[in-house]
Design a protein around this motif. Structure first.
Motif, PDB file in Angstrom:
ATOM      1  N   LYS A 140      44.980  48.886  51.140  1.00  0.00           N
ATOM      2  CA  LYS A 140      45.958  47.802  51.108  1.00  0.00           C
ATOM      3  C   LYS A 140      46.546  47.645  52.507  1.00  0.00           C
ATOM      4  CE  LYS A 140      47.661  46.983  46.498  1.00  0.00           C
ATOM      5  NZ  LYS A 140      48.742  47.182  45.537  1.00  0.00           N
ATOM      6  N   VAL A 141      47.060  46.460  52.770  1.00  0.00           N
ATOM      7  CA  VAL A 141      47.661  46.211  54.082  1.00  0.00           C
ATOM      8  C   VAL A 141      49.172  46.369  53.975  1.00  0.00           C
ATOM      9  CG1 VAL A 141      48.070  44.442  55.833  1.00  0.00           C
ATOM     10  CG2 VAL A 141      45.798  44.685  54.802  1.00  0.00           C
ATOM     11  N   VAL A 164      38.165  31.123  55.795  1.00  0.00           N
ATOM     12  CA  VAL A 164      39.194  31.990  55.230  1.00  0.00           C
ATOM     13  C   VAL A 164      39.045  31.902  53.718  1.00  0.00           C
ATOM     14  CG1 VAL A 164      41.646  32.442  55.060  1.00  0.00           C
ATOM     15  CG2 VAL A 164      40.687  31.535  57.187  1.00  0.00           C
ATOM     16  N   LEU A 165      38.724  33.007  53.106  1.00  0.00           N
ATOM     17  CA  LEU A 165      38.410  32.983  51.690  1.00  0.00           C
ATOM     18  C   LEU A 165      39.351  33.886  50.921  1.00  0.00           C
ATOM     19  CD1 LEU A 165      34.558  33.278  52.097  1.00  0.00           C
ATOM     20  CD2 LEU A 165      35.878  31.206  51.777  1.00  0.00           C
ATOM     21  N   GLY A 166      39.440  33.652  49.635  1.00  0.00           N
ATOM     22  CA  GLY A 166      40.240  34.520  48.783  1.00  0.00           C
ATOM     23  C   GLY A 166      39.478  35.803  48.531  1.00  0.00           C
ATOM     24  N   SER A 167      38.865  35.903  47.369  1.00  0.00           N
ATOM     25  CA  SER A 167      38.086  37.094  47.053  1.00  0.00           C
ATOM     26  C   SER A 167      36.600  36.751  47.077  1.00  0.00           C
ATOM     27  CB  SER A 167      38.471  37.630  45.680  1.00  0.00           C
ATOM     28  OG  SER A 167      39.844  37.995  45.715  1.00  0.00           O
ATOM     29  N   VAL A 168      35.820  37.627  47.669  1.00  0.00           N
ATOM     30  CA  VAL A 168      34.393  37.395  47.836  1.00  0.00           C
ATOM     31  C   VAL A 168      33.647  38.560  47.193  1.00  0.00           C
ATOM     32  CG1 VAL A 168      32.556  37.051  49.532  1.00  0.00           C
ATOM     33  CG2 VAL A 168      34.865  36.230  50.020  1.00  0.00           C
ATOM     34  N   ASP A 169      32.498  38.235  46.549  1.00  0.00           N
ATOM     35  CA  ASP A 169      31.677  39.289  45.969  1.00  0.00           C
ATOM     36  C   ASP A 169      30.817  39.940  47.049  1.00  0.00           C
ATOM     37  OD1 ASP A 169      32.633  38.811  43.464  1.00  0.00           O
ATOM     38  OD2 ASP A 169      31.090  37.312  43.003  1.00  0.00           O
ATOM     39  N   THR A 170      30.552  41.231  46.860  1.00  0.00           N
ATOM     40  CA  THR A 170      29.646  41.930  47.761  1.00  0.00           C
ATOM     41  C   THR A 170      28.209  41.663  47.322  1.00  0.00           C
ATOM     42  OG1 THR A 170      31.303  43.655  47.961  1.00  0.00           O
ATOM     43  CG2 THR A 170      29.080  44.189  48.722  1.00  0.00           C
ATOM     44  N   PRO A 171      27.399  41.106  48.204  1.00  0.00           N
ATOM     45  CA  PRO A 171      26.024  40.817  47.788  1.00  0.00           C
ATOM     46  C   PRO A 171      25.240  42.108  47.566  1.00  0.00           C
ATOM     47  CG  PRO A 171      26.329  40.333  50.126  1.00  0.00           C
ATOM     48  CD  PRO A 171      27.676  40.687  49.580  1.00  0.00           C
ATOM     49  N   GLY A 172      24.488  42.153  46.474  1.00  0.00           N
ATOM     50  CA  GLY A 172      23.653  43.316  46.196  1.00  0.00           C
ATOM     51  C   GLY A 172      24.459  44.591  46.061  1.00  0.00           C
ATOM     52  N   ARG A 173      25.573  44.498  45.347  1.00  0.00           N
ATOM     53  CA  ARG A 173      26.453  45.654  45.213  1.00  0.00           C
ATOM     54  C   ARG A 173      25.759  46.759  44.424  1.00  0.00           C
ATOM     55  NH1 ARG A 173      32.659  45.112  44.571  1.00  0.00           N
ATOM     56  NH2 ARG A 173      33.261  47.188  43.880  1.00  0.00           N
ATOM     57  N   PRO A 216      44.181  42.384  51.443  1.00  0.00           N
ATOM     58  CA  PRO A 216      45.134  41.993  52.480  1.00  0.00           C
ATOM     59  C   PRO A 216      46.466  41.472  51.927  1.00  0.00           C
ATOM     60  CG  PRO A 216      42.962  41.081  52.921  1.00  0.00           C
ATOM     61  CD  PRO A 216      42.951  41.595  51.519  1.00  0.00           C
ATOM     62  N   ALA A 217      46.522  41.026  50.665  1.00  0.00           N
ATOM     63  CA  ALA A 217      47.744  40.465  50.115  1.00  0.00           C
ATOM     64  C   ALA A 217      48.194  39.247  50.911  1.00  0.00           C
ATOM     65  CB  ALA A 217      48.873  41.511  50.050  1.00  0.00           C
ATOM     66  N   LYS A 218      47.593  38.154  50.608  1.00  0.00           N
ATOM     67  CA  LYS A 218      47.957  36.823  51.114  1.00  0.00           C
ATOM     68  C   LYS A 218      47.470  36.501  52.518  1.00  0.00           C
ATOM     69  CE  LYS A 218      51.557  35.816  47.887  1.00  0.00           C
ATOM     70  NZ  LYS A 218      52.936  35.517  47.626  1.00  0.00           N
ATOM     71  N   ARG A 219      47.983  37.147  53.537  1.00  0.00           N
ATOM     72  CA  ARG A 219      47.533  36.737  54.870  1.00  0.00           C
ATOM     73  C   ARG A 219      46.201  37.387  55.201  1.00  0.00           C
ATOM     74  NH1 ARG A 219      52.393  38.021  58.366  1.00  0.00           N
ATOM     75  NH2 ARG A 219      52.982  39.202  56.530  1.00  0.00           N
ATOM     76  N   GLN A 220      45.364  36.661  55.946  1.00  0.00           N
ATOM     77  CA  GLN A 220      43.976  37.085  56.063  1.00  0.00           C
ATOM     78  C   GLN A 220      43.786  38.246  57.037  1.00  0.00           C
ATOM     79  OE1 GLN A 220      45.430  34.321  57.116  1.00  0.00           O
ATOM     80  NE2 GLN A 220      44.026  33.046  58.242  1.00  0.00           N
ATOM     81  N   HIS A 221      42.894  39.134  56.642  1.00  0.00           N
ATOM     82  CA  HIS A 221      42.476  40.250  57.478  1.00  0.00           C
ATOM     83  C   HIS A 221      41.005  40.514  57.204  1.00  0.00           C
ATOM     84  CE1 HIS A 221      46.515  41.249  58.812  1.00  0.00           C
ATOM     85  NE2 HIS A 221      46.936  41.100  57.572  1.00  0.00           N
ATOM     86  N   THR A 222      40.410  41.374  58.023  1.00  0.00           N
ATOM     87  CA  THR A 222      39.082  41.901  57.711  1.00  0.00           C
ATOM     88  C   THR A 222      39.109  43.384  58.057  1.00  0.00           C
ATOM     89  OG1 THR A 222      38.184  41.563  59.934  1.00  0.00           O
ATOM     90  CG2 THR A 222      37.933  39.740  58.379  1.00  0.00           C
ATOM     91  N   GLU A 282      37.026  35.597  56.752  1.00  0.00           N
ATOM     92  CA  GLU A 282      38.237  36.404  56.667  1.00  0.00           C
ATOM     93  C   GLU A 282      38.709  36.403  55.219  1.00  0.00           C
ATOM     94  OE1 GLU A 282      40.676  34.437  59.517  1.00  0.00           O
ATOM     95  OE2 GLU A 282      39.569  35.254  61.227  1.00  0.00           O
ATOM     96  N   VAL A 283      39.437  37.445  54.857  1.00  0.00           N
ATOM     97  CA  VAL A 283      39.737  37.678  53.448  1.00  0.00           C
ATOM     98  C   VAL A 283      41.236  37.641  53.209  1.00  0.00           C
ATOM     99  CG1 VAL A 283      39.406  39.282  51.531  1.00  0.00           C
ATOM    100  CG2 VAL A 283      37.722  39.187  53.366  1.00  0.00           C
ATOM    101  N   THR A 284      41.651  36.952  52.148  1.00  0.00           N
ATOM    102  CA  THR A 284      43.058  37.017  51.743  1.00  0.00           C
ATOM    103  C   THR A 284      43.226  37.757  50.428  1.00  0.00           C
ATOM    104  OG1 THR A 284      42.887  34.914  50.589  1.00  0.00           O
ATOM    105  CG2 THR A 284      43.597  34.842  52.891  1.00  0.00           C
ATOM    106  N   GLY A 285      42.224  37.707  49.569  1.00  0.00           N
ATOM    107  CA  GLY A 285      42.311  38.369  48.255  1.00  0.00           C
ATOM    108  C   GLY A 285      41.772  39.779  48.337  1.00  0.00           C
ATOM    109  N   SER A 286      40.444  39.907  48.150  1.00  0.00           N
ATOM    110  CA  SER A 286      39.856  41.230  48.304  1.00  0.00           C
ATOM    111  C   SER A 286      38.379  41.097  48.640  1.00  0.00           C
ATOM    112  CB  SER A 286      40.022  42.056  47.027  1.00  0.00           C
ATOM    113  OG  SER A 286      39.100  41.602  46.053  1.00  0.00           O
ATOM    114  N   TYR A 287      37.864  42.075  49.327  1.00  0.00           N
ATOM    115  CA  TYR A 287      36.429  42.158  49.580  1.00  0.00           C
ATOM    116  C   TYR A 287      36.058  43.627  49.715  1.00  0.00           C
ATOM    117  CZ  TYR A 287      31.774  41.771  51.511  1.00  0.00           C
ATOM    118  OH  TYR A 287      30.429  41.902  51.697  1.00  0.00           O
ATOM    119  N   THR A 288      34.887  43.980  49.195  1.00  0.00           N
ATOM    120  CA  THR A 288      34.405  45.352  49.298  1.00  0.00           C
ATOM    121  C   THR A 288      33.275  45.417  50.309  1.00  0.00           C
ATOM    122  OG1 THR A 288      35.002  45.756  47.004  1.00  0.00           O
ATOM    123  CG2 THR A 288      33.465  47.303  48.014  1.00  0.00           C
TER     124      THR A 288
END
Lengths: 383, 559
Positions: A61-62, A42-51, A112-118, A139-145
């Protein structure tokens, strides 16, 4: 695995999970019922590899909001909403639609704003990192693209071969505690247009009337699941998620009218986001049906019986019946009710043959007993 | 005829890391022991004796060393200790066993040939010129203890050299990295057609759990399983000739630990046997069109059962204790469900089901002779059998109470959902589900024969690649659709074709190195290219009413 890792998945509202993560250690005890849970980071914000620079971009937004059911009950829904739909007071059911063109590089950012989603782009097949499945990625709690290329087949960035076999209807959804989250409404349509653009079903395929085109995301709602927490059952204990007893039935969030606590099959859903019409002798209507629930459906157009409509099945699961190798699939005319299982999609090309309206019916059957659970009806009118 | 003790020996050798490491290590131990003792007796103790005489003991010492290794490894595998500590314990166990064996050798030597000679050398006071058993034993123990000076370092070094590579967790160790394929079935012999013999596991209980892997061609290899893994690898065997099935009962542990009474299958085929096994689903029986299938089915339980393949064979009622012999020509190519059709679907869902698969007579790697080989030739084939369990009904069966099918269908509340008898994480990793999890390189298509032996309509969803739905109940589809969802009604078999293509929407393939490295760091293992297959009727992703995703799920991986 330590006990503190379990607290990452908090079913209390508003728990701060920012930056929390768990790593699978050397010792993999697959027989531990919490194994997937423990090994799902369960991670906060993750970078998109090779964006890379996208051709289309969505920012989701959730939300969690209540909606009034036909019997007067207020029921909670969760879902994804893009920028254009933020002002809504009502839940968007299904979640905000996405529409892209074959060959587009697409970015879908979730917050997702706090609670994790994908966000799993069901039917879109990207690399594992962008597949949105917790136990194989995170799973993401912050943001992921999420980054993907629309269209198939596609081999690598820089490959210029035409991407012309992936136009069709997709159904994106959250892949965290999916049993619950999907049912709470965290799904939406993703339409991939061929390079010809909207109005053509797929590359070199039939054309249709854009104004009459409809997505029919057909879903059901079990109100007893609404009171469960975000991570119900994830840490053990019986949350009842093995039993699905839907009460409300809808197309695109337009609920089938009810009578005495049951769906009323004599009424139809007349909302214009569902019901549609087309000129006799004009362009046909494209209905993008998506099974957005956990039952078995049976789809039928009564206009076929009365000679008012001709219905062809032209694609399924985002793959056109385009007559190409290896399967050489051809569009076929619907002559008997079509059965569909959870998350299947079928694209119907509907040609009005006579003036007048006729009903389209989707019946839900229990997955074990085969008992009829409910029905949704709408109309297609020939002008 | 391959007997149990052959399997046990092979299992022990496999557990010790394979034949070569055992031979080399034991040879080193024997040689060191011999040279050291000779040198110690002549140079330190000042005794005389011939080198040639000592050399005669080399074969015996070699055998004893090998035996020590084979006995020691299973014992140390039971210790729940770290990697380094395990190496030390290995060495101690091997040297202890060899030391005791050496005492026996010395004692027998002394009693037969010569008594120990006293010497003035310091530290050699254990030698006297008396005759008899006791002085001989003292001689033996003295020599044995002295010998440990050379034995322990060698055992330790050998362990460092071999153990990590050969006896690490199942996946990396005993499964070949480049599995050989059976030319007839396309299955990876040794990895995908592995079989755990429950009886052998029990017999070898003190030595941990042994898994015997049977290649579909009848070739037997052996794999080991991590001793501390709570659940044994219970692999569905693929059997072809001389198959006997046994209808058995027993208890299976659900993934949340709940024990559930079930019916299942034991088997015997070509010398491989597990007559009192509890396989649910039963063994995959495979054959070719034009061949004759011969089966013996024994009902070991105290109520009637049957063996039925719809439209192919019907045993009729098999009474308690009765054995029926069935002989029938292989039906047309395809995947068939075999089941106990009494009290349908009760007996089937309680565990009495499995798959028969018939391949085309021309030995081609396609599921049906009418399919164009240009498009539909597969590299490997798999059977995925789905089922669900409501323990309340299993308890009724255990209490010998009659279950009416109408009540079964009406009141069935599934609490566990299985693919090839496993749930969730146990079904989604190659270590625990080598007959289910598909791992292969790009453009090696897999034919997956899906069988719904349960009572619910399932909707398997494939991530990563769309699949082609080739046939339903052995009939080629009128229209081969390219799907990511496949409806599976109860009792139905469908063959699907997983092309192992590059995931079409990936922006990079191979995946971007940053992403691959990130996932590897997160999970401690290579995750890129790994995709789930799960049922999208999401209730089936639960166990005991929750625990997502511990239900009908598995993974497949592009290597």
């Amino acid at each position: 695995m330590t006990d503190t890792d379990h607290s990452n998945f908090d079913d209390g509202h508003g728990a701060d999970l920012e930056g929390a993560g768990s790593k699978a250690g050397d010792h993999h005890d697959f027989s531990d019922p919490l194994f997937f849970f423990d090994s799902t980071p369960v991670l906060g914000s993750v970078d998109t590899p090779g964006r890379v620079k996208p051709d289309k971009r969505f920012e989701m937004k959730v939300y969690g909001r209540k909606k009034r059911m036909p019997d007067g009950e207020d029921i909670e829904f969760w879902g994804f909403e893009d920028r254009e739909n933020r002002a809504n007071k009502e839940p968007i059911l299904p979640s905000s639609p996405m529409r892209v063109t074959e060959g587009d590089i697409v970015h879908v950012e979730i917050k997702p704003a706090k609670r994790q989603h994908t966000l799993h782009l069901h039917g879109i097949e990207s690399d594992t990192h962008n597949d949105g499945v917790g136990h194989t990625s995170f799973e993401v709690t912050g943001s992921y693209t999420y980054q993907f290329s629309a269209g198939a087949p596609f081999r690598a960035l820089g490959d210029e071969r035409p991407k012309t076999r992936g136009a069709g209807t997709y159904l994106y959804h959250c892949h965290v505690n999916t049993t619950l989250h999907f049912q709470m409404g965290m799904y939406g349509s993703l339409i991939v247009d061929p390079i010809e653009g909207p109005g053509t079903a797929f590359h070199n395929g039939p054309t249709y009337d854009i104004a009459a085109e409809r997505v029919w995301a057909v879903g059901e709602v079990d109100p007893t699941w609404r009171d469960l927490g975000h991570a119900a059952g994830m840490k053990g204990g019986d949350a009842g998620l093995n039993q699905f007893n839907p009460v409300y039935f809808h197309i695109n969030g337009q609920f089938q009218p009810m009578r005495r606590g049951k769906t009323n099959p004599r009424r139809v859903i007349s909302n214009k986001s569902v019901a549609t019409e087309g000129k006799v002798g004009g362009e046909p209507i494209l209905i993008r049906y998506a099974h957005a629930s956990y039952t078995r459906h049976s789809i039928w157009f009564e206009g076929i019986d009365s000679g008012k409509l001709r219905v062809e099945v032209i694609a399924s699961d985002g793959r056109p019946f385009d007559g190409l190798a290896p399967n050489f699939a051809q569009p076929f005319e619907l002559t008997e009710p079509l059965e569909a299982a959870a998350a299947e999609r079928y694209d119907f090309l509907v040609t009005p043959l006579k003036k007048g309206s006729s009903k389209a019916t989707i019946v839900s059957y229990d997955w074990i007993t085969g008992k009829e659970l409910g029905v949704v009806k709408t109309t297609i009118r020939g002008l | 005829m391959r007997r149990n003790h052959d399997l046990l020996l092979e299992a022990a050798i496999d557990r010790a890391g394979g034949l070569a490491p055992v031979v080399v290590t034991s040879g080193a131990l024997a040689a060191a022991l011999l040279v050291w003792e000779r040198w110690f007796h002549t140079s330190v103790l000042g005794l005389d004796g011939s080198w040639l005489g000592s050399l005669a003991y080399l074969p015996l010492l070699w055998l004893l060393s090998a035996g020590s290794i084979l006995l020691a490894r299973p014992i140390t595998d039971r210790l729940d200790v770290g990697r380094r500590a395990r190496l030390v314990w290995d060495a101690i166990a091997i040297c202890s066993i060899l030391g005791v064996a050496f005492v026996v050798v010395v004692v027998v030597h002394d009693l037969l040939f010569a008594p120990p000679q006293p010497t003035s050398a310091p530290g050699a006071s254990y030698l006297t010129d008396e005759q008899g058993l006791w002085p001989a034993v003292r001689h033996g123990f003295g020599d044995s203890l002295v010998a440990q000076i050379v034995l322990l370092p060698i055992a330790l070094l050998a362990g460092i050299g071999f153990r990590d590579r050969t006896n690490a967790p199942l996946s990396e160790a005993s499964l070949p990295t480049k599995p050989t394929r059976d030319p007839l079935t396309g299955r990876h012999t040794g990895s995908t057609a592995a079989l755990l013999s429950r009886r052998e596991a029990l017999q070898f209980g003190a030595a941990g759990t042994i898994a015997a892997a049977i290649g579909s061609g009848g070739l037997v290899t052996l794999t080991t399983e991590k001793a501390h893994a709570a659940a044994p690898v219970d692999v569905t065997p693929w059997l072809s000739r001389g198959v006997s099935l046994f209808i058995n009962e027993g208890t299976k542990k659900m993934i949340d630990g709940t024990p559930v009474y079930m019916w299942g299958w034991g088997f015997e085929s070509e010398g491989v046997m597990e007559r009192d096994g509890l396989h649910t689903p039963g063994p995959v029986i495979w054959t070719h069109e034009g061949e004759t299938v011969e089966l013996r089915v024994t009902n070991t339980l105290n109520e009637n059962h049957s063996f039925v393949i719809n439209g192919v064979v019907d045993s009729g009622i098999i009474s308690p204790g009765e054995t029926v012999e069935l002989q029938f020509p292989a039906p047309s190519a395809g995947t068939y469900l075999y089941q106990d059709a009494l009290n349908l679907p009760v007996n089937r869902v309680l565990g009495l089901h499995g798959a028969l698969l018939v391949m085309p007579a021309d030995r081609t790697m396609r599921s049906h002779p009418a399919l164009d080989l240009q498009y539909w030739e597969f590299t490997s084939q798999w059977v995925w059998i789905f089922n669900e369990i409501d323990p309340a009904f299993n308890a009724m069966a255990q209490a010998d109470r009659t279950i009416k099918p109408s009540r079964f269908t009406r009141d069935f509340v599934p609490r566990y959902f299985t693919i090839n008898g496993r749930m969730g994480s146990l079904a989604a990793h190659v270590e625990t589900a080598p007959d289910t999890v598909i791992e292969d390189s790009l453009d090696n298509p897999a034919l997956i024969r899906m069988v719904n032996a349960g009572i619910a309509t399932h909707s398997p969803h494939m991530h990563g690649n769309h699949v082609y739905v080739l046939s339903t109940d052995q009939q080629l589809e009128h229209q081969i659709m390219w799907k990511d969802q496949v409806m599976m009604k109860p009792g139905v078999t469908r063959d699907i074709f997983l092309p192992f293509n590059i995931p079409p929407n990936a922006v990079y393939w191979p995946p971007h190195p940053d992403g691959a490295a990130f996932l590897k760091e997160l999970h401690g293992t290579d995750m890129e290219g790994k995709f789930p297959m799960h049922c999208h009727v999401e209730q089936s992703q639960t166990a005991g009413g929750g625990l997502y995703p511990q239900g009908l799920v598995t993974d497949w991986k592009i290597k």
